[in-house]
Scaffold this motif. Structure first.
Motif, PDB file in Angstrom:
ATOM      1  N   UNK B 544       0.838  -1.198   0.000  1.00 16.07           N
ATOM      2  CA  UNK B 544       0.000   0.000   0.000  1.00 16.07           C
ATOM      3  C   UNK B 544       0.880   1.259   0.000  1.00 16.07           C
ATOM      4  N   UNK B 545       1.908   1.231   0.829  1.00 15.88           N
ATOM      5  CA  UNK B 545       2.802   2.389   0.896  1.00 15.88           C
ATOM      6  C   UNK B 545       3.464   2.627  -0.456  1.00 15.88           C
ATOM      7  N   UNK B 546       3.851   1.555  -1.127  1.00 12.20           N
ATOM      8  CA  UNK B 546       4.479   1.715  -2.443  1.00 12.20           C
ATOM      9  C   UNK B 546       3.499   2.297  -3.457  1.00 12.20           C
ATOM     10  N   UNK B 547       2.275   1.825  -3.406  1.00 14.95           N
ATOM     11  CA  UNK B 547       1.263   2.352  -4.331  1.00 14.95           C
ATOM     12  C   UNK B 547       1.048   3.841  -4.082  1.00 14.95           C
ATOM     13  N   UNK B 548       0.894   4.208  -2.814  1.00 14.04           N
ATOM     14  CA  UNK B 548       0.623   5.615  -2.499  1.00 14.04           C
ATOM     15  C   UNK B 548       1.817   6.497  -2.851  1.00 14.04           C
ATOM     16  N   UNK B 549       3.000   5.967  -2.584  1.00 14.71           N
ATOM     17  CA  UNK B 549       4.183   6.742  -2.886  1.00 14.71           C
ATOM     18  C   UNK B 549       4.328   6.951  -4.392  1.00 14.71           C
ATOM     19  N   UNK B 554       2.841  10.395  -9.506  1.00 15.68           N
ATOM     20  CA  UNK B 554       1.959  10.547 -10.678  1.00 15.68           C
ATOM     21  C   UNK B 554       1.054  11.762 -10.561  1.00 15.68           C
ATOM     22  N   UNK B 555       0.616  12.051  -9.311  1.00 19.85           N
ATOM     23  CA  UNK B 555      -0.476  13.026  -9.145  1.00 19.85           C
ATOM     24  C   UNK B 555      -0.061  14.302  -8.431  1.00 19.85           C
ATOM     25  N   UNK B 556       1.102  14.279  -7.780  1.00 16.39           N
ATOM     26  CA  UNK B 556       1.534  15.394  -6.936  1.00 16.39           C
ATOM     27  C   UNK B 556       0.656  15.584  -5.703  1.00 16.39           C
ATOM     28  N   UNK B 557      -0.180  14.590  -5.413  1.00 19.82           N
ATOM     29  CA  UNK B 557      -0.934  14.622  -4.151  1.00 19.82           C
ATOM     30  C   UNK B 557      -0.099  13.833  -3.138  1.00 19.82           C
ATOM     31  N   UNK B 558       0.236  14.446  -2.000  1.00 18.74           N
ATOM     32  CA  UNK B 558       1.091  13.736  -1.040  1.00 18.74           C
ATOM     33  C   UNK B 558       0.493  12.374  -0.653  1.00 18.74           C
ATOM     34  N   UNK B 559       1.369  11.384  -0.543  1.00 16.31           N
ATOM     35  CA  UNK B 559       0.920  10.036  -0.189  1.00 16.31           C
ATOM     36  C   UNK B 559       0.060  10.071   1.067  1.00 16.31           C
ATOM     37  N   UNK B 560       0.460  10.894   2.012  1.00 22.31           N
ATOM     38  CA  UNK B 560      -0.259  10.951   3.281  1.00 22.31           C
ATOM     39  C   UNK B 560      -1.650  11.537   3.171  1.00 22.31           C
ATOM     40  N   UNK B 561      -1.938  12.206   2.071  1.00 24.71           N
ATOM     41  CA  UNK B 561      -3.266  12.795   1.902  1.00 24.71           C
ATOM     42  C   UNK B 561      -4.219  11.820   1.212  1.00 24.71           C
ATOM     43  N   UNK B 562      -3.655  10.658   0.835  1.00 23.90           N
ATOM     44  CA  UNK B 562      -4.478   9.701   0.079  1.00 23.90           C
ATOM     45  C   UNK B 562      -4.689   8.420   0.879  1.00 23.90           C
ATOM     46  N   UNK B 563      -5.739   7.728   0.512  1.00 21.40           N
ATOM     47  CA  UNK B 563      -5.982   6.392   1.048  1.00 21.40           C
ATOM     48  C   UNK B 563      -6.428   5.519  -0.130  1.00 21.40           C
ATOM     49  N   UNK B 565      -9.364   2.820  -1.114  1.00 23.91           N
ATOM     50  CA  UNK B 565     -10.650   2.267  -0.675  1.00 23.91           C
ATOM     51  C   UNK B 565     -11.324   1.598  -1.869  1.00 23.91           C
ATOM     52  N   UNK B 566     -11.671   0.341  -1.686  1.00 25.11           N
ATOM     53  CA  UNK B 566     -12.386  -0.388  -2.743  1.00 25.11           C
ATOM     54  C   UNK B 566     -11.681  -0.295  -4.091  1.00 25.11           C
ATOM     55  N   UNK B 567     -10.368  -0.323  -4.065  1.00 23.50           N
ATOM     56  CA  UNK B 567      -9.631  -0.318  -5.316  1.00 23.50           C
ATOM     57  C   UNK B 567      -9.443   1.051  -5.929  1.00 23.50           C
ATOM     58  N   UNK B 568      -9.795   2.103  -5.211  1.00 25.97           N
ATOM     59  CA  UNK B 568      -9.605   3.475  -5.688  1.00 25.97           C
ATOM     60  C   UNK B 568      -8.696   4.245  -4.757  1.00 25.97           C
ATOM     61  N   UNK B 569      -7.816   5.025  -5.311  1.00 28.20           N
ATOM     62  CA  UNK B 569      -7.119   6.013  -4.506  1.00 28.20           C
ATOM     63  C   UNK B 569      -8.065   7.180  -4.289  1.00 28.20           C
ATOM     64  N   UNK B 570      -8.197   7.559  -3.026  1.00 31.01           N
ATOM     65  CA  UNK B 570      -9.159   8.614  -2.681  1.00 31.01           C
ATOM     66  C   UNK B 570      -8.458   9.660  -1.817  1.00 31.01           C
ATOM     67  N   UNK B 571      -9.033  10.837  -1.793  1.00 31.16           N
ATOM     68  CA  UNK B 571      -8.582  11.829  -0.816  1.00 31.16           C
ATOM     69  C   UNK B 571      -8.986  11.339   0.561  1.00 31.16           C
ATOM     70  N   UNK B 572      -8.029  11.395   1.467  1.00 33.01           N
ATOM     71  CA  UNK B 572      -8.297  10.924   2.813  1.00 33.01           C
ATOM     72  C   UNK B 572      -9.335  11.814   3.503  1.00 33.01           C
ATOM     73  N   UNK B 573      -9.311  13.104   3.208  1.00 30.79           N
ATOM     74  CA  UNK B 573     -10.155  14.017   3.988  1.00 30.79           C
ATOM     75  C   UNK B 573     -11.628  13.912   3.641  1.00 30.79           C
ATOM     76  N   UNK B 577     -12.831  10.136  -4.983  1.00 31.78           N
ATOM     77  CA  UNK B 577     -11.965   9.309  -5.792  1.00 31.78           C
ATOM     78  C   UNK B 577     -10.948  10.108  -6.580  1.00 31.78           C
ATOM     79  N   UNK B 578      -9.740   9.590  -6.685  1.00 29.68           N
ATOM     80  CA  UNK B 578      -8.691  10.248  -7.467  1.00 29.68           C
ATOM     81  C   UNK B 578      -8.419   9.456  -8.738  1.00 29.68           C
ATOM     82  N   UNK B 579      -8.045   8.213  -8.561  1.00 27.22           N
ATOM     83  CA  UNK B 579      -7.877   7.340  -9.734  1.00 27.22           C
ATOM     84  C   UNK B 579      -7.893   5.883  -9.264  1.00 27.22           C
TER      85      UNK B 579
END
Lengths: 761, 761
Positions: B544-549, B554-563, B565-573, B577-579
């Motif tokens: 998971x950490x590798x995917x987020x990193x 790819x997106x310039x969204x910090x890994x820590x701001x993403x999670x 969920x259900x196969x989607x990268x999402x904004x944690x806040x 959905x992001x991608x």
């Protein structure tokens, strides 16, 4: 080096000699069904009506599917890494089965039955009615205005390429002389011992498993996913031992349809094994290519201008697409200096078997043209052809202006000198009596360069995983495939070398399984030893570092003060033994506090390339009356950097030169010029050289240490096949004074020319 | 949690229901030979003479080997992690074949033949002459001074253990009352559906491959190496689906000899499949154990003093050695507070089948004794037995003074309250009419505690490797074995949970292969979900950490701001959905600059433990005239921490309770008391409960979140089998007033006592 550079016995030698190595056909699956393809009897047209009812009714037939039953999207089949950039994606011009037939043998329907015989019989019960178009069997016919389009909207042009470096017009103007000529090469087949073969079944969770004779398991997985329109992770490809590929299995030939068929029969195992005839006409072939070459030179033999026009016959489907014509138009730039180059290439659809990757990937074709032309130019300039080459060869330091890749090492001049000595060039050249009478002797030479892998055109990711056992022995897993070339053995040597253990303590898993094998693009582009080798080296370095670091904790001797030699940890300064590696590994497996079995799982994205070089020197005797060319002596001299395993390297040379000899003298697929029906599609008619036809082949190496190679090595797999043909052609020219510009150099062709030239009556 | 805590369908459900799951016997190997063992007909003695010439001469027999042909060193067979410390090594008291026979069924010779029938026939042609000793079938006989030694130099004592915590004499002195009693448990068998089975062959490089129905592939590899005296890395063990183990296959029963036999026939595949009879007498059984218990209490029910003497019948060979007696003597300390404990244990060699690991590992035996005794004490003190337990149960915070392990969570009191309500304890206890007449009803309860794995006694290394495909789906490999318990499914859930993808995108490789599977000690000690689970979680976190990193790049969204969920990268806040994860994975597979397919290869050395708790509540009806005990209602209430998969957990409880019921009421292996010959060794005579004999079983959970568990979980696999026997025994006591101290509680035994007590005539 202890293991690298030695002729270690092939790790699979005993298994293969004893028949214990398991190929696709050796896998027994209970309840296996067999599939056969119903193929087009015409070269160009479409199916107006098909009736499979009688085939379906045949007892033992489980399913019959036609073009009506398959997904209606197209897919590509080339063994290239995937790119998200549509411009870099392979041409998707094929359906699993087709109503629009584009070659004799095109795939219209498929039968699945309880056994092969029933499937075969069912094919005879399928009734079909065609509407026929004119078969387009030559580039001229296909490109003629108004010709029917084989693929709509293409004008029968699959792709075009080209570039200009420097100012060609000026270089021509500065030339003392300009020479032009045309050359053609023929269509040949890979003829791997093992035909195309795969079987597929579905896991109970719905995933599709394919066991296949493929060079490219990971790519094959993706192509099957594309072909069936399912997520790629729902496909698993397993590659057992395979009986040769030569590029033909760098294409998904049987896997997509076989995978589809198992879904049709609810996941039951379905096997599809091509006959030899199918392997000839319905898989892939080597592109016949026509070249127009113009060369401008100074009187002193300095090359100034090169112009190259390439027309490549691609057959009915794209397969590797324009890549091979591009490769032919590109990869000679690293051979000779020239002031300006211009190149234009076109790939043409025809109603012939699809051409794809084959050992050399366009380079045997272009080198036949270029290196033949070099001799013609040298002859006109009255310069010795070897001297002419030596005058122009590129040396280390050349940086290609388009790819940006720099030549770090080149042993080509040394190869030429060595070949010249081996064949006794100067003495034989000086002896004019050899070129008299009805049996004339001549010597010829030809050079080549070849890249190690595909960077920067293609992605070059490779992976290796090493697991160390309690006794210090290791398993190595790679995603690159042993296809007979010996890669499993050289990877074994590399691990042994870097970890510091004997090769007997390295066990390589030869079978690839996309579920677990490290991601690797497969075996092609002479990339394994160079590209995958680096991943292997990195994994081995990681394992060694872990062992030394752990041993530091056990012994309080700093890791940096120790080395591993022959399975022992030793003091670096004097080689004195400290403890066997097995003691470190055992502790790492069993220590209740520090337990940490050593593994390394490395993926490496190589962004380098290195140019292998070499040449063929040959002496022939030409019988003017029979047109027979006897190869008296042949030497290939290679700069492939450091040689990992001399005996295996010699084996690659022997195999490649043999393939090159067949290409020069015997092999050619022929078709009825009216109907496009194959005239030659079995090993009785197709003149594949046997051991008895093959002369003694000299394999020689110069070994500059290539800094970008994992062990100083560069490509070797494909190069040996490249230059036998132009070398033989040039030797015939030397012997007879007649320049042959079309392959193969058959007696018929020679006699016709000898008659025309007045050498015989 | 999305995937953990849900009753996800078993990942192998469809494959097993449809018969597609492949067990050892489903593997077809061409040319497979079959082996059979020639077994001792006597319980104690040695072979004076053996003649195998007639067996060798039988057509179809390929080889016959005897004790003369095997390596003359001994080896251990227990499925314990290896220790370099000789004091912690398993007892090596066994040869591959033996001249000195120690039980009926001991292994003297082996036949390898072209088929099973021929091998079986050849056994009848082997002639043997014995010298017989007195069979030692009880601890008393074995320990009698002057008794023949089953293993020279041992005095027939395999091991001794013991300890004292606190001042027992003082605790006894402070007690208001002291109670003593004796208890015995019987020998039972595992009765896995699949008998012991393996086949072995040699790779052409000389390595030995064993495909086996084993719980412990990595340990099995080591044992085979020891048995044959070869480096362990020369052995490869593969575990396909297996049909149950229950601890019996936590021992190398068939693998060492099978491996040896393939070396005898030059590497040809040799299969050895035990018959059901062999599985009974020649594998492993549950230890019959005798207990002497002394308990000191205050009048108010406060436990003060516990003294325990354990004599464990180990049979002819060490197998797990003293470990099981030690476990029985140790693992009740976390159940109740007491001021002082003293324990002494002895394991005794006898001429009986070797006892080894079996679900509960000594705890069903000791809990039968202790929890029966608790009811007797409560009865004497006139305290409700549940209240008596509640008064003394240990709560979180207790730290074991010997192991140092701290109880972080305990739901035992809650379990007891819940069980009490479920069974309607108080009302039934209050109704004296239930305990009248010829059919009497009673309720009983019993508690247990059980560790999660073996730390700090044993090493607890586990590994997991995850590979992500281009579509974001993953494969997970573990070294721990699916043996029917459902571990493959819970690992799948764990990966899905942690990575943030649906379970349908997780594919677990069920087959273990020591060449490639991450090192893991196997499936035993209820360790998989807890110990291997942590390795799985760590690997999934890494992925998971590798995917987020990578996605950050790819997106310039910090890994820590993403999670994820259900196969989607999402904004944690806000969860937007992001991608899709597949886009990240595809880029990581194909990006020509950043290509780095995601893998994680984690080894985890767990140095924690956690105590599972629970209890059984049961209501029985005892027919005084027939001695039949009918279980009217039974509930197991478990604190196994957070439950990963409620339905699978209930399945474990159903299976374990069923095993406990058989242990309580029906099952027992019996022997001729003179000769030691087995009287019961098949499923017709051995009273294994069937589905028809099994009452409705209540499976209930309280779920404190255990901080040391990967998902708050603790052990569950073995616990359900522990307390049905004492609970039933206590319910019979409640119903009839008669205390039975010997298992099983058969009608014969009950009627005899009822007569003696005057309840019936």
């Amino acid at each position: 080096m202890k293991s690298v550079g030695r002729s270690v016995t092939r790790v699979d030698a005993v298994a293969k000699v004893k028949g214990a190595a398991r190929y696709v056909d050796d896998h027994f699956v209970p309840g296996m069904l067999h599939a056969k393809v119903f193929r087009s009897a015409i070269a160009n047209g479409w199916v107006k009506r098909i009736d499979v009812s009688k085939a379906k009714a045949l007892p033992g037939v489980v399913a019959v599917v036609t073009y009506e039953d398959v997904p209606d999207h197209t897919f590509p089949t080339a063994g290239h890494p995937y790119s998200k950039n549509p411009a870099h994606q392979d041409v998707a011009d094929r359906n699993l089965l087709t109503r629009r037939v584009r070659l004799v043998g095109d795939e219209i329907a498929a039968v699945v039955a309880v056994d092969e015989r029933t499937a075969q019989k069912a094919l005879t019960l399928i009734e079909v009615e065609y509407e026929e178009y004119e078969p387009l069997l030559t580039a001229e016919a296909a490109l003629k205005p108004g010709a029917p389009e084989i693929h709509a909207g293409t004008g029968n042009v699959l792709g075009r390429g080209g570039y200009e470096l420097g100012d060609l017009a000026q270089a021509v103007a500065e030339s003392d002389q300009v020479f032009s000529d045309d050359f053609t090469t023929q269509m040949v087949a890979h003829c791997a011992m093992e035909n195309y073969s795969a079987y597929a079944y579905m896991e109970e969770n719905g995933r599709i498993v394919i066991v296949s004779s493929t060079q490219i398991p990971h790519i094959c997985r993706r192509i099957v996913g594309q072909a069936l329109g399912i997520p790629w992770g729902r496909v698993r490809v397993i590659k057992p031992y395979i009986g040769g590929g030569f590029g033909g299995k760098q294409d998904a030939v049987v896997e997509p349809l076989t995978a589809f068929l198992t879904t049709v029969v609810h996941g039951r195992p379905v096997k599809m094994e091509f006959t030899r005839e199918e392997s000839f006409i319905a898989s892939r072939v080597r592109h016949p290519i026509a070249f127009k070459i113009k060369t401008g030179v100074k009187k002193d033999g300095t090359l100034l201008a090169r112009e190259l026009e390439i027309v490549s016959i691609n057959g009915a489907y794209a397969s590797h697409g324009q890549s091979i014509a591009n490769n032919a138009g590109t990869k000679y730039r690293q051979l000779y200096r020239q002031q300006a180059i211009k190149c234009k290439s076109t790939s043409v659809y025809t109603n012939m078997p699809s051409a794809g990757a084959m050992r050399g990937y366009g380079i045997p074709q272009v080198m036949f043209a270029l290196e033949s032309h070099m001799d013609d130019v040298a002859r006109e300039l009255a310069i010795d052809p070897v001297d002419f080459r030596l005058k122009n060869v590129i040396s280390a330091g050349y940086q290609d202006p388009i790819s940006g890749v720099k030549v770090l090492t080149s042993g080509l001049a040394e190869c030429l000198q060595k070949g010249r000595e081996l064949i006794g060039w100067d003495a034989k050249k000086a002896d004019a009596s050899r070129r008299e009478g009805m049996k004339r002797r001549g010597v010829g030479a030809a050079c080549f360069t070849y890249a190690s892998g595909t960077h920067p055109v293609g992605l070059e990711v490779a992976g290796a995983r090493i697991v160390m056992n309690e006794d210090g022995s290791v398993q190595i897993q790679v995603g690159a495939t042993e296809i007979g070339q010996g890669s499993d053995t050289v990877f074994t040597q590399m691990v042994a070398e870097t970890v510091g253990i004997p090769t007997s303590m390295v066990h390589i898993l030869s079978e690839q399984d996309t579920d677990i094998s490290p991601v690797d693009l497969g075996s092609y582009a002479s990339r394994q030893t160079y590209i995958t080798g680096m991943a292997v080296r990195k994994a081995a370095e990681e394992i060694k570092a872990k062992v030394l670091d752990y041993a530091w904790g056990m012994t309080d001797i700093p890791a940096g003060a120790m080395d591993i030699v022959d399975g022992w940890l030793v003091y670096k300064h004097n080689g004195e033994g400290i403890l066997p590696i097995g003691e470190v590994a055992l502790d790492a497996h069993t220590n209740t506090v520090h337990c940490q079995p050593f593994t390394a799982d490395v993926s490496n994205n190589a962004r380098v390339n290195a140019f292998a070089y070499g040449c063929t020197f040959v002496e022939v005797e030409v019988d003017l009356l029979t047109g027979k060319v006897e190869v008296l002596e042949i030497h290939n001299v290679h700069d492939s950097g450091k040689i990992i395993n001399p005996q295996l390297a010699a084996g690659q040379v022997h195999g490649g030169v043999s393939m090159g000899l067949g290409y020069a003298l015997y092999e050619q697929m022929l078709f009825d010029p009216k109907t496009g029906k194959p005239l030659i599609h079995n090993l009785l008619d197709y003149k594949l050289m046997t051991a008895f036809d093959t002369p003694e082949i000299g394999a020689h190496f110069v070994e500059p240490y290539e800094p970008t190679g994992p062990y100083g090595n560069k490509a070797l797999g494909e190069p040996p096949a490249i230059t036998p043909a132009p070398a033989i052609r040039n030797a015939i020219l030397d012997a007879t004074g007649v320049a042959f510009n079309d392959l193969p150099l058959t007696p018929q062709r020679l006699i016709a020319r000898f008659k025309a030239e007045g050498l015989i009556e």
